[in-house]
Design a protein around this motif. Sequence first.
Motif, PDB file in Angstrom:
ATOM      1  N   GLN A   1       0.923  -1.521  -0.130  1.00 29.61           N
ATOM      2  CA  GLN A   1       0.207  -0.508  -0.277  1.00 29.61           C
ATOM      3  C   GLN A   1       0.707   0.996   0.007  1.00 29.61           C
ATOM      4  OE1 GLN A   1      -2.664  -0.250  -0.249  1.00 29.61           O
ATOM      5  NE2 GLN A   1      -4.211   1.578  -0.560  1.00 29.61           N
ATOM      6  N   VAL A   2       0.347   2.501  -0.497  1.00 25.60           N
ATOM      7  CA  VAL A   2       1.404   3.369  -0.546  1.00 25.60           C
ATOM      8  C   VAL A   2       0.036   4.611  -0.011  1.00 25.60           C
ATOM      9  CG1 VAL A   2       2.471   5.384  -2.350  1.00 25.60           C
ATOM     10  CG2 VAL A   2       2.707   2.752  -2.743  1.00 25.60           C
ATOM     11  N   GLN A   3       0.325   5.715   0.588  1.00 25.86           N
ATOM     12  CA  GLN A   3       0.378   6.724   1.145  1.00 25.86           C
ATOM     13  C   GLN A   3       1.105   8.070   0.535  1.00 25.86           C
ATOM     14  OE1 GLN A   3       1.630   4.212   3.833  1.00 25.86           O
ATOM     15  NE2 GLN A   3      -0.362   3.227   3.016  1.00 25.86           N
ATOM     16  N   LEU A   4       0.777   8.896   0.513  1.00 23.94           N
ATOM     17  CA  LEU A   4       0.329  10.052   0.258  1.00 23.94           C
ATOM     18  C   LEU A   4       0.272  11.075   0.917  1.00 23.94           C
ATOM     19  CD1 LEU A   4      -0.334  10.323  -4.208  1.00 23.94           C
ATOM     20  CD2 LEU A   4       1.788   9.787  -2.596  1.00 23.94           C
ATOM     21  N   VAL A   5       1.210  12.143   2.171  1.00 17.15           N
ATOM     22  CA  VAL A   5       0.571  12.949   2.874  1.00 17.15           C
ATOM     23  C   VAL A   5       1.087  14.712   1.818  1.00 17.15           C
ATOM     24  CG1 VAL A   5       0.834  13.108   5.653  1.00 17.15           C
ATOM     25  CG2 VAL A   5       1.156  11.099   4.722  1.00 17.15           C
ATOM     26  N   SER A  21       4.277  19.956   0.083  1.00 18.63           N
ATOM     27  CA  SER A  21       4.618  19.323  -0.546  1.00 18.63           C
ATOM     28  C   SER A  21       3.922  18.079  -0.041  1.00 18.63           C
ATOM     29  CB  SER A  21       5.700  19.159   0.601  1.00 18.63           C
ATOM     30  OG  SER A  21       6.500  19.746   1.195  1.00 18.63           O
ATOM     31  N   CYS A  22       4.121  17.043  -0.620  1.00 12.81           N
ATOM     32  CA  CYS A  22       3.641  15.512  -1.085  1.00 12.81           C
ATOM     33  C   CYS A  22       4.733  14.940  -1.013  1.00 12.81           C
ATOM     34  CB  CYS A  22       2.831  14.777  -2.130  1.00 12.81           C
ATOM     35  SG  CYS A  22       1.805  14.423  -2.079  1.00 12.81           S
ATOM     36  N   ALA A  23       4.621  13.757   1.011  1.00 14.70           N
ATOM     37  CA  ALA A  23       5.481  13.301   0.515  1.00 14.70           C
ATOM     38  C   ALA A  23       4.934  11.532   0.357  1.00 14.70           C
ATOM     39  CB  ALA A  23       6.306  12.761   1.983  1.00 14.70           C
ATOM     40  N   ALA A  24       5.270  10.891  -0.168  1.00 17.04           N
ATOM     41  CA  ALA A  24       4.814   8.985  -0.726  1.00 17.04           C
ATOM     42  C   ALA A  24       6.300   8.032   0.569  1.00 17.04           C
ATOM     43  CB  ALA A  24       5.756   8.929  -1.718  1.00 17.04           C
ATOM     44  N   SER A  25       5.107   6.991   0.305  1.00 15.25           N
ATOM     45  CA  SER A  25       5.755   6.149   1.535  1.00 15.25           C
ATOM     46  C   SER A  25       4.497   5.632   1.796  1.00 15.25           C
ATOM     47  CB  SER A  25       5.378   6.407   3.165  1.00 15.25           C
ATOM     48  OG  SER A  25       4.022   6.821   3.176  1.00 15.25           O
ATOM     49  N   GLY A  26       5.485   3.829   2.451  1.00 15.56           N
ATOM     50  CA  GLY A  26       5.317   2.711   2.154  1.00 15.56           C
ATOM     51  C   GLY A  26       5.745   1.216   1.004  1.00 15.56           C
ATOM     52  N   SER A  27       4.735   0.834   0.550  1.00  9.21           N
ATOM     53  CA  SER A  27       6.022  -0.514  -0.280  1.00  9.21           C
ATOM     54  C   SER A  27       5.987  -0.204  -1.983  1.00  9.21           C
ATOM     55  CB  SER A  27       5.865  -1.756  -0.226  1.00  9.21           C
ATOM     56  OG  SER A  27       6.170  -1.956   1.538  1.00  9.21           O
ATOM     57  N   ALA A  74      15.348  11.681  -4.154  1.00  4.26           N
ATOM     58  CA  ALA A  74      14.872   9.739  -4.422  1.00  4.26           C
ATOM     59  C   ALA A  74      13.157  10.048  -5.223  1.00  4.26           C
ATOM     60  CB  ALA A  74      14.414  10.203  -2.436  1.00  4.26           C
ATOM     61  N   LYS A  75      12.911  11.084  -5.559  1.00 10.74           N
ATOM     62  CA  LYS A  75      11.640  11.431  -6.578  1.00 10.74           C
ATOM     63  C   LYS A  75      10.622  10.397  -5.652  1.00 10.74           C
ATOM     64  CE  LYS A  75      13.655  10.949 -11.207  1.00 10.74           C
ATOM     65  NZ  LYS A  75      14.060  10.321 -12.451  1.00 10.74           N
ATOM     66  N   THR A  76      10.873  10.636  -4.075  1.00  9.87           N
ATOM     67  CA  THR A  76       9.308  10.312  -3.327  1.00  9.87           C
ATOM     68  C   THR A  76       8.809  11.213  -2.588  1.00  9.87           C
ATOM     69  OG1 THR A  76      10.934   9.856  -1.743  1.00  9.87           O
ATOM     70  CG2 THR A  76      10.730   7.919  -2.505  1.00  9.87           C
ATOM     71  N   THR A  77       9.161  12.798  -2.745  1.00  9.48           N
ATOM     72  CA  THR A  77       7.961  13.897  -2.478  1.00  9.48           C
ATOM     73  C   THR A  77       8.299  15.074  -3.512  1.00  9.48           C
ATOM     74  OG1 THR A  77       9.450  13.224  -0.489  1.00  9.48           O
ATOM     75  CG2 THR A  77       8.269  15.523  -0.729  1.00  9.48           C
ATOM     76  N   VAL A  78       7.293  15.266  -3.622  1.00  9.82           N
ATOM     77  CA  VAL A  78       7.217  16.340  -4.984  1.00  9.82           C
ATOM     78  C   VAL A  78       6.224  17.477  -4.749  1.00  9.82           C
ATOM     79  CG1 VAL A  78       4.897  16.024  -5.801  1.00  9.82           C
ATOM     80  CG2 VAL A  78       5.312  17.072  -7.459  1.00  9.82           C
ATOM     81  N   TYR A  79       6.690  18.999  -4.501  1.00  6.55           N
ATOM     82  CA  TYR A  79       6.599  20.473  -4.198  1.00  6.55           C
ATOM     83  C   TYR A  79       5.694  20.879  -5.099  1.00  6.55           C
ATOM     84  CZ  TYR A  79      10.158  18.306  -1.019  1.00  6.55           C
ATOM     85  OH  TYR A  79      11.624  17.494  -0.628  1.00  6.55           O
ATOM     86  N   LEU A  80       5.404  22.129  -4.632  1.00  7.06           N
ATOM     87  CA  LEU A  80       4.201  23.257  -5.660  1.00  7.06           C
ATOM     88  C   LEU A  80       4.992  24.226  -4.516  1.00  7.06           C
ATOM     89  CD1 LEU A  80       2.896  23.391  -7.827  1.00  7.06           C
ATOM     90  CD2 LEU A  80       0.916  23.794  -6.606  1.00  7.06           C
ATOM     91  N   GLN A  81       5.887  25.136  -5.261  1.00 11.93           N
ATOM     92  CA  GLN A  81       6.309  26.688  -4.752  1.00 11.93           C
ATOM     93  C   GLN A  81       5.101  27.685  -5.599  1.00 11.93           C
ATOM     94  OE1 GLN A  81       8.311  27.631  -2.577  1.00 11.93           O
ATOM     95  NE2 GLN A  81       6.852  29.482  -2.719  1.00 11.93           N
ATOM     96  N   MET A  82       4.515  27.958  -4.723  1.00 10.57           N
ATOM     97  CA  MET A  82       3.533  28.925  -5.572  1.00 10.57           C
ATOM     98  C   MET A  82       3.245  30.204  -4.523  1.00 10.57           C
ATOM     99  SD  MET A  82       0.142  26.731  -4.777  1.00 10.57           S
ATOM    100  CE  MET A  82      -0.143  26.719  -3.347  1.00 10.57           C
ATOM    101  N   TYR A  94      -4.413  18.729  -4.251  1.00  8.57           N
ATOM    102  CA  TYR A  94      -4.470  17.278  -3.753  1.00  8.57           C
ATOM    103  C   TYR A  94      -2.585  16.561  -4.894  1.00  8.57           C
ATOM    104  CZ  TYR A  94     -10.073  16.864  -3.248  1.00  8.57           C
ATOM    105  OH  TYR A  94     -10.351  17.156  -2.177  1.00  8.57           O
ATOM    106  N   CYS A  95      -2.144  15.804  -4.474  1.00 11.37           N
ATOM    107  CA  CYS A  95      -0.623  15.762  -4.703  1.00 11.37           C
ATOM    108  C   CYS A  95      -1.820  14.166  -5.636  1.00 11.37           C
ATOM    109  CB  CYS A  95       0.564  14.907  -4.475  1.00 11.37           C
ATOM    110  SG  CYS A  95      -0.201  14.527  -2.717  1.00 11.37           S
ATOM    111  N   ASN A  96      -0.894  13.783  -6.601  1.00  9.88           N
ATOM    112  CA  ASN A  96      -1.120  12.481  -7.534  1.00  9.88           C
ATOM    113  C   ASN A  96       0.108  11.778  -7.849  1.00  9.88           C
ATOM    114  OD1 ASN A  96      -1.510  11.565 -10.505  1.00  9.88           O
ATOM    115  ND2 ASN A  96      -3.820  10.711  -8.923  1.00  9.88           N
ATOM    116  N   ASP A  97       0.260  10.020  -7.798  1.00  9.79           N
ATOM    117  CA  ASP A  97       1.579  10.350  -7.995  1.00  9.79           C
ATOM    118  C   ASP A  97       1.225   8.256  -8.799  1.00  9.79           C
ATOM    119  OD1 ASP A  97       3.936  11.089  -4.755  1.00  9.79           O
ATOM    120  OD2 ASP A  97       2.899  11.523  -6.174  1.00  9.79           O
TER     121      ASP A  97
END
Length: 120
Positions: A1-5, A21-27, A74-82, A94-97
Amino acid sequence: QVQLVESGGGLVQAGGSLRLSCAASGSFLSINDMAWYRQAPGKQRELVASITNTGRINYADSVKGRFTISRNNAKTTVYLQMNSLEPEDTAVYYCNDRVLTTRMSLVNYWGQGTQVTVSS
């Protein structure tokens, strides 16, 4: 399972800045594409910015020159500077991976959403 926070939303005056910020975790094996969407009240969800696995970036016309999408090495966190935020930017973001799972399938995951409110 993957979680995006997601984190970083809030209330800001017009002309101000926020960084999401949007950080992905899980397998998972890897994250291919990463994107930010937003949905304002009474409107459809729209693409704000995206970055592909190869680094190609795309922005909605309404945010070009004001928003910047990026990711960590590591391509696990995406950012949006506004920057130069406008009241019209008010929405839930919403982030979407697009994730390559351990079962070798590509699956889209969504973050929980973070509210951005820009006051005039």
